[in-house]
Design a protein around this motif. Structure first.
Motif, PDB file in Angstrom:
ATOM      1  N   ASP A  97      -3.039  -7.191  66.048  1.00 21.81           N
ATOM      2  CA  ASP A  97      -3.358  -5.959  65.333  1.00 21.81           C
ATOM      3  C   ASP A  97      -4.824  -5.570  65.515  1.00 21.81           C
ATOM      4  O   ASP A  97      -5.154  -4.384  65.600  1.00 21.81           O
ATOM      5  N   PRO A 149       2.971  -6.577  55.709  1.00 24.22           N
ATOM      6  CA  PRO A 149       1.781  -5.732  55.695  1.00 24.22           C
ATOM      7  C   PRO A 149       1.707  -4.792  56.887  1.00 24.22           C
ATOM      8  O   PRO A 149       1.276  -3.638  56.748  1.00 24.22           O
ATOM      9  N   TYR A 150       2.150  -5.263  58.047  1.00 23.31           N
ATOM     10  CA  TYR A 150       2.060  -4.450  59.257  1.00 23.31           C
ATOM     11  C   TYR A 150       3.178  -3.421  59.330  1.00 23.31           C
ATOM     12  O   TYR A 150       2.977  -2.286  59.764  1.00 23.31           O
ATOM     13  N   THR A 223      -4.122  -4.051  55.724  1.00 28.78           N
ATOM     14  CA  THR A 223      -3.603  -5.329  56.211  1.00 28.78           C
ATOM     15  C   THR A 223      -4.697  -6.397  56.166  1.00 28.78           C
ATOM     16  O   THR A 223      -4.866  -7.164  57.099  1.00 28.78           O
ATOM     17  N   GLN A 227      -3.592  -8.836  51.358  1.00 27.43           N
ATOM     18  CA  GLN A 227      -2.197  -8.506  51.647  1.00 27.43           C
ATOM     19  C   GLN A 227      -1.510  -9.632  52.414  1.00 27.43           C
ATOM     20  O   GLN A 227      -0.341  -9.950  52.164  1.00 27.43           O
ATOM     21  N   ILE A 228      -2.228 -10.241  53.346  1.00 25.37           N
ATOM     22  CA  ILE A 228      -1.657 -11.338  54.130  1.00 25.37           C
ATOM     23  C   ILE A 228      -1.324 -12.525  53.235  1.00 25.37           C
ATOM     24  O   ILE A 228      -0.236 -13.111  53.314  1.00 25.37           O
TER      25      ILE A 228
END
Length: 261
Positions: A97, A149-150, A223, A227-228
């Motif tokens: 990402d 998240p992604y 992200t 969030q991870i």
């Protein structure tokens, strides 16, 4: 550098093709593939000769999601081990990402679960007509947590609600509507369509491209670490549920779990 589950080939223009190379497993994400993709992302990021990266796949499928052997290992693992394995997947996705090069997805066949996650970290993904997609985790009593998240950043929450929890399959045209794909072309036109996405970058300053991508991340911090970590915690909690134990066991036994109507 020798890889066992992926390949990297770079042409004279600096266009690197990162290929998922487990066609016999429909390019399912094994522990080794996750590790090799993480390493490859670092190699490509550091290579000043690489201008653009195309993410492609061998065989009939782009990526069928998580590897079955990996899933069986998680069934018998404890919470910290499950969290560690989920974090490896999360860090691989984060590495792709945040790649400081354009990442163009060349998508064909099937993309389920983690395959949708891989599409979601591309800057743009082009799909072949006839491709099929799905976030199928809830059929097993699991959730699309680590990729979440992604996927949500790509689709937006409103569109993610259409497919995130139902496990239903959808076609390439709907993938465009969901913002997973930029466009759909005939299979024989896929390479030309990917090339059309690649070519403009070869006229751009590489450093400016990298900084433009970094700016997007700064302006849209959806992200990040919080969030991870939340996605990893959610997955570990779900793995410990009676539903996941029943669903995964039923899958390997080729039976239906009790909730199937």
């Amino acid at each position: 550098m020798t890889y066992h589950t992926i390949r990297i080939e770079t042409d004279t223009r600096g266009v690197a093709t990162l290929t998922l190379a487990r066609p016999e497993k429909r390019n399912a994400l094994s522990a080794l593939m996750i590790a090799e993709l993480t390493e490859a992302a670092g190699v490509l990021a550091a290579d000043s000769a690489v201008r653009v990266v195309v993410l492609a796949a061998e065989g009939d499928s782009f990526c069928a999601g998580g590897d079955l052997a990996w899933m069986q290992e998680q069934m018998g693992a404890d919470g910290p081990t499950r969290a560690a394995e989920a974090r490896k997947l999360a860090m691989m996705l984060a590495a792709l990402d945040s790649l400081p090069k354009p990442l163009i997805g060349r998508v064909h066949g099937q993309a389920y679960g983690g395959g949708v996650g891989m599409m979601s970290v591309c800057d743009v993904a082009i799909g072949a007509s006839g491709a099929r997609f799905g976030l199928t985790e809830t059929r097993l009593g699991l959730i699309p947590a680590t990729i979440g998240p992604y996927v949500v950043a790509r689709m937006g929450a409103a569109k993610a609600r259409r497919v995130f929890a139902s496990a239903r399959l959808f076609d390439a045209q709907e993938a465009v509507q969901l913002d997973l794909l930029a466009r759909v072309v005939a299979p024989e036109d896929l390479d030309a369509a990917v090339e059309a996405e690649v070519k403009p970058y070869l006229s751009c300053a590489p450093g400016a491209v990298a900084e433009a991508k970094a700016l997007i991340a700064t302006l849209s911090p959806t992200t990040g670490t919080e969030q991870i970590e939340a996605s990893i915690a959610a997955l570990v909690t779900r793995w410990e549920s009676p539903e996941s134990a029943e669903g995964v066991a039923a899958f390997f036994a080729k039976e239906k779990p009790g909730w199937v109507g």
